[in-house]
Design an enzyme around this catalytic site. Structure first.
Site, mmCIF file in Angstrom:
data_model
loop_
_atom_site.group_PDB
_atom_site.id
_atom_site.type_symbol
_atom_site.label_atom_id
_atom_site.label_comp_id
_atom_site.label_asym_id
_atom_site.label_seq_id
_atom_site.Cartn_x
_atom_site.Cartn_y
_atom_site.Cartn_z
ATOM 1 C CE LYS A 56 -3.819 -2.377 2.225
ATOM 2 N NZ LYS A 56 -4.424 -2.838 3.474
ATOM 3 C CD GLN A 100 -3.292 -4.404 6.616
ATOM 4 O OE1 GLN A 100 -3.140 -3.459 5.866
ATOM 5 N NE2 GLN A 100 -4.049 -5.454 6.295
ATOM 6 C CG ASP A 123 -9.647 0.014 5.281
ATOM 7 O OD1 ASP A 123 -9.516 -0.264 4.074
ATOM 8 O OD2 ASP A 123 -8.871 -0.398 6.164
#
Ligand code: NAD
Length: 306
Positions: A56, A100, A123
């Site tokens: 990422k 994460q 997200d």
């Protein structure tokens, strides 16, 4: 049809999307004298999570997005992690925050996600963003289902009235995927570990999306002829290289590609399908967050719904 023509090339889709995003990040830089900025928080030393974060950050940097990596020990307390989130929420130069997952067991993922500023929640896991998606008014759409949906819309053009079957009901993939498909007028069935006669459901699918995490569990007996199949699963198999007598890691999906490829109309491979699009959608959401942070109109290159 030759099999390679059946592949939905997620890598190509992601490259095209990233190319379209560059003018938006450049314009942002020109207007505000800084790049859109994504903060990625990694807790502990889970190998797969480490690889995802590295990917990422690399893709962000190549596409005009600044990334800040915050790495915390697996022993960090829930309160200390929350304090990091509060600091990122307050920092006006941070546009997007990604924690994460999974987190170590002593930390409540729910508590952490609920405390991310919804306007920085790239997200799309915060309840406000989740709720808005289900009400047909999305703010940030979770990146994996967003990438799947974008590829499906491009491959099928018209999703009206299609039977869509999703295997897996997680908050990250299955549930938001159902909402997206409903928004395009699919008839949606969500199946899971307690579903009876899974094969019967799958056999009716014009569109089949699998997000389970069991290597190659779906074979030809689950597939309707000419179905469009999206394989979200990422499973790591440890195999023995008989020549060198060393262990090698092979990535496979939930779908047994070789067994179904002759029946399907189109299918995403693993690797090279959903994975690259997930990261491209994260970049999209970060740039969108940056424009929103500066109260600027974000011209959505993917279409109004995104
Ligand atoms: P999860 O463990 O949260 O959910 C798995 C789901 O599968 C559950 O809803 C469960 O009910 C269902 N399930 C389990 N066994 C089943 C069975 N035998 N039959 C039917 N359903 C069954 O997982 P998740 O986070 O949704 O991820 C699923 C898979 O997708 C994993 O392999 C994960 O690595 C992968 N994934 C990939 C990406 C990507 O970017 N490509 C992103 C997220 C997740």
């Amino acid at each position: 049809m030759e099999n390679y023509k059946k592949i939905i090339d997620g890598k190509k889709y992601s490259e095209e999307l990233l190319k379209q995003l560059i003018p938006l990040s450049s314009k942002f830089f020109k207007n505000f004298n800084r790049k859109p900025c994504l903060a990625v928080v990694l807790v502990g030393d889970n190998t797969a999570s480490g690889i995802y974060v590295k990917n990422k950050v690399n893709i962000a940097e190549k596409n005009g997005i600044e990334s800040i990596k915050i790495i915390l020990s697996s022993e960090v307390s829930e309160q200390d992690l929350l304090n990091e989130i509060f600091k990122l929420n307050e920092n006006q130069d941070i546009d997007g925050i990604l924690v994460q997952l999974p987190l170590p067991k002593h930390i409540s993922e729910k508590k952490i996600i609920h405390n991310i500023d919804p306007m920085k929640d790239v997200d799309g896991f915060h309840p406000i963003n989740f709720g808005k998606l289900f009400m047909g008014d999305p703010n940030f759409i979770p990146c994996t289902p967003m990438g799947c949906f974008y590829m499906l819309k491009n491959e099928l053009k018209d999703l009206n009235g299609k039977n869509a079957v999703i295997i897996g009901r997680s908050n990250i993939v299955g549930k938001p995927m159902a909402s997206l498909l409903l928004s395009s007028n699919c008839s949606v069935t969500v199946t899971h570990s307690k579903t009876k006669n899974l094969q019967e459901h799958c056999k009716k699918a014009d569109v089949l999306i699998s997000a389970v995490g069991i290597p190659e569990m779906i074979d030809e007996t689950y597939i309707k002829k000419d179905a469009i199949v999206i394989d979200v699963g990422i499973n790591r198999l440890q195999l023995l290289n008989s020549k060198t007598n060393t262990s090698i890691t092979k990535l496979v999906g939930d779908i047994n590609f070789e067994k179904v490829v002759n029946i399907v109309k189109k299918i995403t491979p693993v690797p090279g399908g959903v994975g690259p699009m997930t990261i491209a959608c994260l970049m999209h959401n970060t740039i969108k967050a940056a424009y929103k942070n500066k109260k600027q109109n974000f011209v959505n290159i993917l279409g109004d719904y995104f």
